[in-house]
Design an enzyme around this catalytic site. Sequence first.
Site, short mmCIF file in Angstrom:
data_model
loop_
_atom_site.label_atom_id
_atom_site.label_comp_id
_atom_site.label_asym_id
_atom_site.label_seq_id
_atom_site.Cartn_x
_atom_site.Cartn_y
_atom_site.Cartn_z
N ASN A 9 -8.11 -33.12 30.05
CA ASN A 9 -7.06 -32.50 29.25
C ASN A 9 -5.88 -33.46 29.19
OD1 ASN A 9 -5.10 -30.92 28.09
ND2 ASN A 9 -5.02 -29.39 29.73
N TRP A 10 -5.71 -34.09 28.04
CA TRP A 10 -4.64 -35.08 27.89
C TRP A 10 -3.27 -34.41 27.66
CZ3 TRP A 10 -7.17 -39.41 24.32
CH2 TRP A 10 -8.13 -40.09 25.08
N LYS A 11 -3.27 -33.10 27.52
CA LYS A 11 -2.03 -32.34 27.30
C LYS A 11 -1.22 -33.00 26.17
CE LYS A 11 -2.35 -30.65 31.97
NZ LYS A 11 -1.73 -30.09 33.15
N HIS A 95 -4.69 -21.90 28.64
CA HIS A 95 -4.20 -22.76 29.73
C HIS A 95 -2.90 -22.17 30.29
CE1 HIS A 95 -2.66 -26.20 31.94
NE2 HIS A 95 -3.89 -26.68 31.93
N GLU A 168 -7.86 -22.67 37.65
CA GLU A 168 -6.75 -23.60 37.86
C GLU A 168 -5.60 -22.88 38.56
OE1 GLU A 168 -6.95 -27.19 35.04
OE2 GLU A 168 -5.85 -25.64 33.98
N GLY A 174 -0.65 -30.49 38.53
CA GLY A 174 0.40 -31.51 38.45
C GLY A 174 1.19 -31.68 39.73
N SER A 215 -4.81 -31.15 40.03
CA SER A 215 -4.56 -32.35 40.85
C SER A 215 -5.81 -33.02 41.40
CB SER A 215 -3.59 -32.02 41.98
OG SER A 215 -2.31 -31.75 41.45
N GLY A 236 -6.37 -33.24 34.53
CA GLY A 236 -5.18 -33.58 33.73
C GLY A 236 -4.78 -35.02 33.97
N GLY A 237 -3.80 -35.22 34.86
CA GLY A 237 -3.21 -36.54 35.10
C GLY A 237 -4.22 -37.67 35.29
P1 13P Z 1 -3.61 -32.05 36.74
O1 13P Z 1 -4.98 -32.62 36.99
O2 13P Z 1 -2.65 -33.06 36.21
O3 13P Z 1 -3.10 -31.30 37.92
O4 13P Z 1 -3.77 -30.98 35.55
C1 13P Z 1 -4.74 -30.03 35.65
C2 13P Z 1 -4.79 -29.27 34.38
O5 13P Z 1 -3.86 -28.54 34.06
C3 13P Z 1 -5.95 -29.47 33.51
O6 13P Z 1 -5.98 -28.53 32.50
#
Ligand code: 13P
Length: 254
Positions: A9-11, A95, A168, A174, A215, A236-237
């Site tokens: 997920n590149w947000k 999300h 999640e 994050g 994370s 995510g990150g």
């Molecule tokens: P992180 O991996 O950055 O914590 O994000 C998780 C997320 O929200 C994926 O949708």
Amino acid sequence: MKEKIVIANWKMKLGQKESLDLAKQMKDKFKDLKNGQVVICPSFLSIPEVKKIFKGSKIKLGAQNVCSNENGANTGEISPTMLTEAGCEYVIVGHSERRNYMLENYEMIHLKLKAVLNTDKLMPIVCIGENFEERKTDRRDFVLVHQLQQSLGGLSLLQNQRIIIAYEPIWAIGSGTAIEPAEAEYAHKIIKLTLNDLFGPQIASDHFSIVYGGSITSKNVKGFVNLENTDGLLVGGASLNADEFFKVVKAVIK
Ligand code: 13P
């Protein structure tokens, strides 16, 4: 055994050029991918160009959000069919960042889920998870059951319809620290049992996958690989760097 899946997920973290550069690096990194499924969810605007880059690769495309209507006066929204036309095969629904900042609730998430399933061409990734306060006060299990009931209650799934549930925990997203794998597995077991209640064990097992998000990095991923009720990850990150994401995926998909 279910096919393992890792979803990126590149947000809203990458501009157009950064998205395309990263997509090219990912295509190269994953050129020998044979088993499992890797899904990248870029921003809406990058989807068509990223799609061109992924042509001929096994990486699939997903979107980060969708409208619950197929057509109509929905200014600023994108319908499920528009996503499939752009080449998406997956879509994240509900999300926690949308629940927190855009005030999405599970009634809306339920409607989105129905609209997505109606296309028959998009697999929804439904996000659930408790916040820190709920965890601190021992309400996690109740929250998860309630979120599943609200989003999935009353649905009946056709033979070809599949849903991914992403657990999640909001407080882990994050934060730089994932939860303990055993805690994720416990939550996934609660999810599995609730799906059994809602759909019966056969449908729960054949039509649903459960993934963990929050994370995940190449350093902690190993703990999440061999859990009984964990079919993959939502990242995510760590998905914003091709080398790092490759390491995460290689730990999960052999
Ligand atoms: P992180 O991996 O950055 O914590 O994000 C998780 C997320 O929200 C994926 O949708």
